[in-house]
Design a protein around this motif. Sequence first.
Motif, PDB file in Angstrom:
ATOM      1  N   ASN A  50       0.795  -1.120   0.003  1.00 49.16           N
ATOM      2  CA  ASN A  50      -0.029  -0.036  -0.150  1.00 49.16           C
ATOM      3  C   ASN A  50       0.877   1.449   0.106  1.00 49.16           C
ATOM      4  O   ASN A  50       0.711   2.320   0.557  1.00 49.16           O
ATOM      5  CB  ASN A  50      -0.863  -0.066   1.421  1.00 49.16           C
ATOM      6  N   PHE A  65      -5.681   3.103  -2.375  1.00 49.43           N
ATOM      7  CA  PHE A  65      -5.395   2.424  -1.071  1.00 49.43           C
ATOM      8  C   PHE A  65      -4.377   2.503  -0.207  1.00 49.43           C
ATOM      9  O   PHE A  65      -3.466   1.801  -0.603  1.00 49.43           O
ATOM     10  CB  PHE A  65      -6.272   0.976  -0.974  1.00 49.43           C
ATOM     11  N   LYS A  70     -10.369   4.396   3.476  1.00 52.63           N
ATOM     12  CA  LYS A  70     -11.318   4.056   2.188  1.00 52.63           C
ATOM     13  C   LYS A  70     -11.645   5.414   1.619  1.00 52.63           C
ATOM     14  O   LYS A  70     -12.647   5.624   0.542  1.00 52.63           O
ATOM     15  CB  LYS A  70     -12.840   3.362   2.594  1.00 52.63           C
ATOM     16  N   VAL A  87     -11.121  -1.849   6.908  1.00 57.62           N
ATOM     17  CA  VAL A  87      -9.833  -2.066   6.975  1.00 57.62           C
ATOM     18  C   VAL A  87      -9.234  -2.574   8.182  1.00 57.62           C
ATOM     19  O   VAL A  87      -9.501  -2.300   9.179  1.00 57.62           O
ATOM     20  CB  VAL A  87      -9.356  -0.738   6.766  1.00 57.62           C
ATOM     21  N   LEU A  92      -8.186  -4.007   2.655  1.00 59.72           N
ATOM     22  CA  LEU A  92      -9.556  -3.607   2.380  1.00 59.72           C
ATOM     23  C   LEU A  92     -10.430  -4.764   2.055  1.00 59.72           C
ATOM     24  O   LEU A  92     -10.259  -5.404   1.177  1.00 59.72           O
ATOM     25  CB  LEU A  92      -9.549  -2.615   1.270  1.00 59.72           C
ATOM     26  N   THR A 112     -14.478   3.557  -7.107  1.00 59.04           N
ATOM     27  CA  THR A 112     -13.591   4.592  -6.900  1.00 59.04           C
ATOM     28  C   THR A 112     -14.297   5.960  -7.089  1.00 59.04           C
ATOM     29  O   THR A 112     -15.323   6.087  -7.776  1.00 59.04           O
ATOM     30  CB  THR A 112     -12.568   4.608  -8.042  1.00 59.04           C
ATOM     31  N   ARG A 259      -5.692  -5.241  -1.551  1.00 59.66           N
ATOM     32  CA  ARG A 259      -4.848  -4.405  -1.084  1.00 59.66           C
ATOM     33  C   ARG A 259      -3.834  -4.188  -2.384  1.00 59.66           C
ATOM     34  O   ARG A 259      -3.937  -4.279  -3.500  1.00 59.66           O
ATOM     35  CB  ARG A 259      -3.650  -5.084   0.003  1.00 59.66           C
TER      36      ARG A 259
END
Length: 266
Positions: A50, A65, A70, A87, A92, A112, A259
């Motif tokens: 991440n 992410f 989020k 999370v 996620l 998104t 992730r």
Amino acid sequence: MRTTFACLLFAGAIAGTIAGCQDGNTGIEQSGSDTTKTDTMAAAPADMNNRLTDEEKNAGWQLLFDGTSKSNFHVFNKKSDGSAWQVADGTLYLDTTNIKDGKITGGGDLLTNEEYESFHLKLEWKIAPAGNSGIMFYVQEGPSFGETYFTGPEMQVLDNAAHPDAKITKHRAGDLYDLITSSPETVKPAGEWNQVEIISNKGALEFHLNGTRVLSTTMWDENWQKMIAASKFKQWKGFGTYKKGRIALQDHGNTVWYRNIKIRKL
């Protein structure tokens, strides 16, 4: 379900020529590749999850992410508060603990906030045993669209060993769902991380799974239209026609983890 599974990831390169798939009802479908790529995501240490490297930042990658928030996502058409998407441990994931009337409380497909045209998406997923999910793109929102799959093509996320959908052609992990079969099959078992790349560039579409290109085709041309007309999606006007839209992570009622979600505009 919140169990953390062991991550068994390794780098590799596989040589070979993969023949394109042919479907008599839909015309020529291109699947597979005569090239492979090293699985760079698999080799990353845990503390690099991440995050973007300096090289990625310079290349224009955007981290969707960061392992804690989020904030780059919302639930499709805001049908719920999205509280089932949680999370934990840098992932996620969809918590399926609370179900009412057959649906996850606080669930729904996660989208998104931003829309994308030509893009290169990377992420990792793992699925619970007998689980099902999906990664959709060019998804449209609004009162005219009741579900994400009314508009957005999907890369299937599935436990091929235990989910019934695995018995259906073009419904296995890595497939362009109900349209094209992926090849070769490189998916890992339930509970193990899989690395995905989806590249859509001015109609040229590629799927990569665990370091290997498993599918390539051309969107929006005559053959694309024929494939849709021969699929379950023919009933939804506009499916697969949009050239800009949102990325969606599907709530299919099963626990799934994501992730290292990052994207680059092309």
